[in-house]
Write a protein that holds these residues in place. Structure first.
Motif, short mmCIF file in Angstrom:
data_model
loop_
_atom_site.label_atom_id
_atom_site.label_comp_id
_atom_site.label_asym_id
_atom_site.label_seq_id
_atom_site.Cartn_x
_atom_site.Cartn_y
_atom_site.Cartn_z
N ALA A 9 95.62 12.62 42.43
CA ALA A 9 95.54 13.84 43.24
C ALA A 9 96.90 14.09 43.88
N GLU A 10 97.13 15.33 44.28
CA GLU A 10 98.36 15.65 44.98
C GLU A 10 98.36 14.96 46.34
N ALA A 11 99.50 14.40 46.72
CA ALA A 11 99.60 13.68 47.99
C ALA A 11 99.29 14.59 49.16
N LEU A 12 99.76 15.84 49.07
CA LEU A 12 99.50 16.77 50.18
C LEU A 12 98.01 17.07 50.30
N THR A 13 97.33 17.16 49.17
CA THR A 13 95.88 17.41 49.20
C THR A 13 95.18 16.26 49.92
N ALA A 14 95.57 15.04 49.57
CA ALA A 14 94.96 13.87 50.22
C ALA A 14 95.26 13.89 51.72
N ALA A 15 96.47 14.27 52.09
CA ALA A 15 96.83 14.29 53.51
C ALA A 15 96.03 15.35 54.26
N TYR A 16 95.93 16.55 53.67
CA TYR A 16 95.18 17.63 54.32
C TYR A 16 93.69 17.27 54.44
N GLY A 50 114.18 8.74 47.82
CA GLY A 50 113.11 8.78 48.81
C GLY A 50 111.77 8.63 48.13
N ALA A 51 110.79 8.17 48.87
CA ALA A 51 109.45 8.02 48.32
C ALA A 51 108.69 9.33 48.46
N HIS A 52 108.11 9.82 47.35
CA HIS A 52 107.31 11.04 47.40
C HIS A 52 106.01 10.80 48.15
N ASN A 53 105.40 9.68 47.92
CA ASN A 53 104.15 9.35 48.60
C ASN A 53 103.97 7.84 48.47
N THR A 54 102.87 7.36 48.99
CA THR A 54 102.64 5.92 48.91
C THR A 54 101.42 5.64 48.04
N ALA A 66 93.00 6.84 60.05
CA ALA A 66 94.28 7.03 59.36
C ALA A 66 94.13 8.07 58.26
N ALA A 67 95.21 8.80 58.00
CA ALA A 67 95.23 9.81 56.94
C ALA A 67 96.67 10.01 56.50
N GLY A 68 96.85 10.65 55.37
CA GLY A 68 98.20 10.91 54.88
C GLY A 68 98.79 9.71 54.18
N ASP A 69 100.10 9.65 54.19
CA ASP A 69 100.80 8.61 53.42
C ASP A 69 100.50 7.19 53.91
N VAL A 70 100.11 7.03 55.17
CA VAL A 70 99.85 5.67 55.65
C VAL A 70 98.50 5.15 55.18
C1 LIG Z 1 110.99 15.41 48.37
C2 LIG Z 1 109.49 15.33 48.42
C3 LIG Z 1 108.72 16.15 47.62
C4 LIG Z 1 107.33 16.09 47.66
N1 LIG Z 1 106.60 16.93 46.86
C5 LIG Z 1 105.27 16.90 46.92
C6 LIG Z 1 104.50 17.82 46.13
O1 LIG Z 1 105.01 18.66 45.39
N2 LIG Z 1 103.14 17.73 46.21
C7 LIG Z 1 102.51 16.82 47.02
O2 LIG Z 1 101.29 16.80 47.05
N3 LIG Z 1 103.23 15.95 47.77
C8 LIG Z 1 104.58 15.97 47.74
N4 LIG Z 1 105.31 15.10 48.51
C9 LIG Z 1 104.57 14.12 49.33
C10 LIG Z 1 104.08 14.76 50.62
O3 LIG Z 1 105.15 15.46 51.24
C11 LIG Z 1 103.56 13.64 51.53
O4 LIG Z 1 102.58 12.87 50.84
C12 LIG Z 1 102.95 14.23 52.80
O5 LIG Z 1 103.91 15.02 53.49
C13 LIG Z 1 102.46 13.10 53.69
O6 LIG Z 1 101.99 13.68 54.89
P1 LIG Z 1 101.90 12.79 56.19
O7 LIG Z 1 101.38 13.72 57.25
O8 LIG Z 1 101.14 11.54 55.90
O9 LIG Z 1 103.38 12.31 56.52
P2 LIG Z 1 104.67 13.17 56.90
O10 LIG Z 1 104.61 14.54 56.29
O11 LIG Z 1 105.83 12.28 56.59
O12 LIG Z 1 104.53 13.39 58.47
C14 LIG Z 1 104.78 12.35 59.38
C15 LIG Z 1 105.31 12.98 60.64
O13 LIG Z 1 105.35 11.99 61.68
C16 LIG Z 1 106.55 12.15 62.38
N5 LIG Z 1 106.82 10.88 63.06
C17 LIG Z 1 107.30 9.74 62.52
N6 LIG Z 1 107.40 8.78 63.46
C18 LIG Z 1 106.97 9.33 64.60
C19 LIG Z 1 106.83 8.84 65.94
N7 LIG Z 1 107.14 7.59 66.27
N8 LIG Z 1 106.36 9.67 66.87
C20 LIG Z 1 106.01 10.95 66.55
N9 LIG Z 1 106.11 11.47 65.31
C21 LIG Z 1 106.59 10.67 64.36
C22 LIG Z 1 107.57 12.53 61.35
O14 LIG Z 1 108.67 13.19 61.94
C23 LIG Z 1 106.74 13.48 60.47
O15 LIG Z 1 106.80 14.82 60.94
C24 LIG Z 1 106.69 15.16 48.50
C25 LIG Z 1 107.47 14.32 49.31
C26 LIG Z 1 108.84 14.40 49.27
C27 LIG Z 1 109.67 13.48 50.17
#
Ligand SMILES: Cc1cc2nc3c(=O)[nH]c(=O)nc-3n(C[C@H](O)[C@H](O)[C@H](O)COP(=O)(O)OP(=O)(O)OC[C@H]3O[C@@H](n4cnc5c(N)ncnc54)[C@H](O)[C@@H]3O)c2cc1C
Length: 81
Positions: A59-66, A18-22, A47-51
């Motif tokens: 930086a930590e991906a979660l930090t960037a998302a928050y 799986g991809a940890h982040n993008t 837009a925010a987070g992984d997209v």
């Molecule tokens: C195994 C793993 C370990 C990781 N460890 C770390 C770490 O230690 N530190 C760190 O900084 N980052 C870590 N990451 C990365 C981090 O989890 C992501 O960068 C972060 O969660 C991205 O947040 P996001 O809100 O962009 O996306 P996501 O957290 O993926 O949230 C997207 C949400 O949208 C929902 N969704 C999707 N499609 C739809 C739809 N059509 N309608 C409604 N909802 C939908 C999904 O169900 C999901 O809940 C890790 C990732 C993985 C997979």
């Protein structure tokens, strides 16, 4: 350190890649506004987070998302007002 696996019971779990982040994604500015191909903000689109490509490599991906999630929320409120 090596461990011998010679004592049952043994357990197994499926593991999937799986991809940890993008690294890349939709281009945004410092207000989380999505930019068009000319680099201009598209009104009302954020837009925010992984997209989002927020250029926080290292930086930590979660930090960037928050952080960008909060910035996007504040920008949306400003846009709606
Ligand atoms: C195994 C793993 C370990 C990781 N460890 C770390 C770490 O230690 N530190 C760190 O900084 N980052 C870590 N990451 C990365 C981090 O989890 C992501 O960068 C972060 O969660 C991205 O947040 P996001 O809100 O962009 O996306 P996501 O957290 O993926 O949230 C997207 C949400 O949208 C929902 N969704 C999707 N499609 C739809 C739809 N059509 N309608 C409604 N909802 C939908 C999904 O169900 C999901 O809940 C890790 C990732 C993985 C997979």
């Amino acid at each position: 350190m090596r461990c011998r696996l010679d004592t049952p019971p043994y357990y197994a779990v499926p593991v999937f890649p799986g991809a940890h982040n993008t690294h890349g994604g939709i281009t945004v500015d410092m207000k989380a506004q999505v930019l068009d191909t000319a680099g201009q903000p598209i009104p009302g689109l954020y837009a925010a987070g992984d997209v989002a490509d927020v250029k926080l490599f290292g930086a930590e991906a979660l930090t960037a998302a928050y952080v960008y999630g909060k910035i996007a929320a504040e920008s949306i409120i400003e846009y709606l007002n």
